[in-house]
Design an enzyme around this catalytic site. Structure first.
Site, PDB file in Angstrom:
ATOM      1  N   GLU A  35      -1.256 -64.315 -52.983  1.00 38.05           N
ATOM      2  CA  GLU A  35      -1.166 -64.072 -51.781  1.00 38.05           C
ATOM      3  C   GLU A  35      -0.849 -62.568 -51.610  1.00 38.05           C
ATOM      4  O   GLU A  35      -0.640 -62.108 -50.412  1.00 38.05           O
ATOM      5  CB  GLU A  35      -0.178 -64.841 -50.875  1.00 38.05           C
ATOM      6  CG  GLU A  35      -0.789 -66.422 -50.569  1.00 38.05           C
ATOM      7  CD  GLU A  35      -1.958 -66.545 -49.880  1.00 38.05           C
ATOM      8  OE1 GLU A  35      -2.117 -65.720 -48.595  1.00 38.05           O
ATOM      9  OE2 GLU A  35      -2.770 -67.176 -50.170  1.00 38.05           O
ATOM     10  N   GLU A  36      -0.614 -61.878 -52.873  1.00 38.72           N
ATOM     11  CA  GLU A  36      -0.595 -60.434 -52.462  1.00 38.72           C
ATOM     12  C   GLU A  36      -1.605 -59.947 -52.140  1.00 38.72           C
ATOM     13  O   GLU A  36      -2.841 -60.307 -52.298  1.00 38.72           O
ATOM     14  CB  GLU A  36      -0.346 -59.897 -54.026  1.00 38.72           C
ATOM     15  CG  GLU A  36       0.915 -59.780 -54.592  1.00 38.72           C
ATOM     16  CD  GLU A  36       1.168 -59.044 -55.768  1.00 38.72           C
ATOM     17  OE1 GLU A  36       0.271 -58.383 -56.181  1.00 38.72           O
ATOM     18  OE2 GLU A  36       2.024 -59.075 -56.615  1.00 38.72           O
ATOM     19  N   GLN A  94      11.515 -56.190 -30.422  1.00 37.84           N
ATOM     20  CA  GLN A  94      12.900 -55.808 -31.273  1.00 37.84           C
ATOM     21  C   GLN A  94      13.010 -54.432 -30.811  1.00 37.84           C
ATOM     22  O   GLN A  94      13.070 -53.822 -32.104  1.00 37.84           O
ATOM     23  CB  GLN A  94      12.725 -56.488 -32.604  1.00 37.84           C
ATOM     24  CG  GLN A  94      12.651 -58.094 -32.614  1.00 37.84           C
ATOM     25  CD  GLN A  94      12.722 -58.558 -33.964  1.00 37.84           C
ATOM     26  OE1 GLN A  94      13.740 -58.214 -34.698  1.00 37.84           O
ATOM     27  NE2 GLN A  94      11.818 -59.355 -34.428  1.00 37.84           N
ATOM     28  N   HIS A 127       5.173 -52.709 -25.623  1.00 35.28           N
ATOM     29  CA  HIS A 127       6.175 -53.630 -24.699  1.00 35.28           C
ATOM     30  C   HIS A 127       7.096 -52.509 -23.900  1.00 35.28           C
ATOM     31  O   HIS A 127       7.573 -52.903 -22.903  1.00 35.28           O
ATOM     32  CB  HIS A 127       7.057 -54.478 -25.908  1.00 35.28           C
ATOM     33  CG  HIS A 127       8.105 -55.109 -25.145  1.00 35.28           C
ATOM     34  ND1 HIS A 127       7.759 -56.238 -24.079  1.00 35.28           N
ATOM     35  CD2 HIS A 127       9.264 -55.252 -25.218  1.00 35.28           C
ATOM     36  CE1 HIS A 127       8.769 -56.714 -23.632  1.00 35.28           C
ATOM     37  NE2 HIS A 127       9.837 -56.199 -24.388  1.00 35.28           N
ATOM     38  N   ASP A 167       9.281 -60.646 -13.918  1.00 35.18           N
ATOM     39  CA  ASP A 167      10.856 -60.320 -14.236  1.00 35.18           C
ATOM     40  C   ASP A 167      10.931 -59.066 -13.707  1.00 35.18           C
ATOM     41  O   ASP A 167      10.163 -57.926 -13.532  1.00 35.18           O
ATOM     42  CB  ASP A 167      11.091 -60.633 -15.573  1.00 35.18           C
ATOM     43  CG  ASP A 167      10.443 -59.847 -16.567  1.00 35.18           C
ATOM     44  OD1 ASP A 167      10.118 -58.776 -16.192  1.00 35.18           O
ATOM     45  OD2 ASP A 167      10.237 -60.321 -17.666  1.00 35.18           O
ATOM     46  N   LYS A 191      14.900 -63.812 -12.093  1.00 34.52           N
ATOM     47  CA  LYS A 191      15.599 -65.022 -12.513  1.00 34.52           C
ATOM     48  C   LYS A 191      17.071 -64.835 -12.826  1.00 34.52           C
ATOM     49  O   LYS A 191      17.335 -63.755 -13.260  1.00 34.52           O
ATOM     50  CB  LYS A 191      14.881 -65.159 -13.925  1.00 34.52           C
ATOM     51  CG  LYS A 191      13.899 -66.374 -14.285  1.00 34.52           C
ATOM     52  CD  LYS A 191      13.381 -66.115 -16.016  1.00 34.52           C
ATOM     53  CE  LYS A 191      13.367 -65.088 -16.555  1.00 34.52           C
ATOM     54  NZ  LYS A 191      12.626 -65.100 -17.716  1.00 34.52           N
ATOM     55  N   ASP A 221       3.755 -65.313 -24.520  1.00 34.91           N
ATOM     56  CA  ASP A 221       3.942 -65.994 -25.993  1.00 34.91           C
ATOM     57  C   ASP A 221       4.001 -67.457 -25.765  1.00 34.91           C
ATOM     58  O   ASP A 221       3.124 -68.166 -25.664  1.00 34.91           O
ATOM     59  CB  ASP A 221       5.354 -65.335 -26.414  1.00 34.91           C
ATOM     60  CG  ASP A 221       5.542 -65.742 -27.937  1.00 34.91           C
ATOM     61  OD1 ASP A 221       4.805 -66.540 -28.282  1.00 34.91           O
ATOM     62  OD2 ASP A 221       6.490 -65.004 -28.495  1.00 34.91           O
ATOM     63  N   THR A 225       7.764 -67.860 -19.491  1.00 32.86           N
ATOM     64  CA  THR A 225       8.227 -66.942 -18.298  1.00 32.86           C
ATOM     65  C   THR A 225       7.148 -66.918 -17.067  1.00 32.86           C
ATOM     66  O   THR A 225       7.401 -67.301 -15.956  1.00 32.86           O
ATOM     67  CB  THR A 225       8.023 -65.362 -18.759  1.00 32.86           C
ATOM     68  OG1 THR A 225       8.921 -65.456 -19.958  1.00 32.86           O
ATOM     69  CG2 THR A 225       8.448 -64.294 -17.942  1.00 32.86           C
TER      70      THR A 225
HETATM   71  C1  R5P Z   1       9.375 -60.073 -22.206  1.00 29.84           C
HETATM   72  O1  R5P Z   1      10.155 -58.993 -21.921  1.00 29.84           O
HETATM   73  C2  R5P Z   1       7.786 -60.069 -22.157  1.00 29.84           C
HETATM   74  O2  R5P Z   1       7.470 -58.719 -21.179  1.00 29.84           O
HETATM   75  C3  R5P Z   1       7.284 -61.060 -21.712  1.00 29.84           C
HETATM   76  O3  R5P Z   1       7.891 -61.353 -20.649  1.00 29.84           O
HETATM   77  C4  R5P Z   1       7.604 -62.203 -22.684  1.00 29.84           C
HETATM   78  O4  R5P Z   1       7.524 -61.803 -24.090  1.00 29.84           O
HETATM   79  C5  R5P Z   1       7.019 -63.501 -22.462  1.00 29.84           C
HETATM   80  O5  R5P Z   1       7.451 -64.561 -23.370  1.00 29.84           O
HETATM   81  P1  R5P Z   1       7.280 -66.133 -23.030  1.00 29.84           P
HETATM   82  O6  R5P Z   1       5.803 -66.290 -22.808  1.00 29.84           O
HETATM   83  O7  R5P Z   1       7.463 -66.681 -24.383  1.00 29.84           O
HETATM   84  O8  R5P Z   1       7.740 -66.754 -21.890  1.00 29.84           O
END
Ligand code: R5P
Length: 311
Positions: A35-36, A94, A127, A167, A191, A221, A225
């Site tokens: 897998e290298e 991160q 991000h 958010d 929230k 993801d 959210t």
């Molecule tokens: C967070 O700060 C990002 O802007 C997204 O709101 C977040 O990554 C979404 O993640 P998930 O779909 O897991 O809630």
């Protein structure tokens, strides 16, 4: 200029090459038995302006390693300039220490890419804009908002649009989209958990009653959210909620969650190669940002303005 693709998102790399009317450079990016990652570039790149197209999406570490090793191969083959084109920049979330003794992995990844030999970076909807400062090489951050705005206006001509940030952290992004939608009004989902152990309460700042809500975010993801925010908006009387998201990470059961949610539609870009489940979902639509990335690459190669793409 030459374009080399890693394996993370070949359809997008081909679409970018198609926009630029260039072939992809002949290279093989493959795995040894253990897998290298092994890379072999089959064309001369000495003195060339080379763009490596690779999203560091799932499998994140493998795709990152491919990007690093392609870059190393190009540097050792005397390419004149290497641009890491990262439609999706993994590890971007991160970007600070949320707790003591935790890493800032986005900075580490930026260091790795620079050390491998990249001279420039081209990313889409980072991000946080500040991540550009993690690189000590020129970094362009493209915005999918104009592509999204054109799609929204084409589909919602005279509707009572309201742009919603899911958010508090996404307000700047939402405001920028609202501006492109003839200064549509803005709402925010706030929230809150008043005490540890209590469940989260969603407060809507703004009157969404009867409105066609357009929610915007950089990443979906798990879908938590967005789906929770969509439900809160419908509970507050919104006519419908459609979400426009730059990067469809869509891990685990996210597609199922979206399908069972209050969202009318989820629109993502092709910055990440969609899974079969994503492609097959009738609730998810994909907008291509190949023309946007291709045009930015052309301008970088011509040394003309990239920011004027967003005027
Ligand atoms: C967070 O700060 C990002 O802007 C997204 O709101 C977040 O990554 C979404 O993640 P998930 O779909 O897991 O809630």
């Amino acid at each position: 200029m030459k374009i080399i693709a890693g394996n993370s998102n070949l359809p997008l790399a081909r679409a970018i090459a198609g926009y630029l009317e260039l072939p992809l450079t002949d290279a093989s990016v493959r795995r040894f038995a253990d897998e290298e990652v092994f890379v072999e570039i089959h064309e001369n790149v000495r003195g060339e302006d080379v763009f490596v197209v690779q999203s560091t999406s799932y499998p994140t570490n493998d795709n990152l390693m491919e990007l690093l090793i392609i870059t190393d191969a190009l540097r050792r083959a005397s390419a004149k300039r290497i641009t890491a084109v990262m439609p999706y920049f993994g590890y971007a979330r991160q970007d600070r220490k949320p707790l003591p003794r935790t890493p800032i992995s986005a900075k580490l990844v930026a260091n790795l890419i620079t050390t491998a030999g990249a001279d420039r970076v081209l990313a889409v909807d980072l991000h946080a804009g500040q991540i550009q400062g993690f690189f000590d090489i020129p970094t362009d951050n493209l915005f999918a908002a104009p592509t999204m705005a054109a799609d929204i206006l084409a589909r919602n001509g005279g509707g009572e649009l309201m742009v919603v940030s899911p958010d508090v952290g996404g307000v700047v992004r939402a405001r920028a989209l609202a501006k492109r939608l003839n200064n549509a009004p803005l709402a925010i989902v706030d929230k809150r958990r008043d005490k540890p152990g209590q469940s989260e309460v969603m407060n809507i700042i703004g009157d969404v009653k009867g409105r066609t809500c357009i929610m915007i975010d950089d990443i979906i993801d798990s879908g938590g959210t967005l789906c929770n925010a969509a439900q809160a908006l419908m509970d507050a009387g919104a006519a419908s909620v459609t979400a426009y998201i730059s990067h469809g990470v869509l891990s685990g059961a996210a597609v199922e969650r979206v399908t069972n949610s209050a969202l009318k539609e989820l629109v993502i870009t092709d910055s990440i190669l969609p899974t079969d489940a994503t492609r097959d979902s009738d609730r998810i639509r994909i907008l291509s940002i190949a023309p946007l990335i291709g045009e930015a690459m052309r301008r970088i190669a011509d040394e003309s303005s990239v920011s004027s793409l967003f005027d």
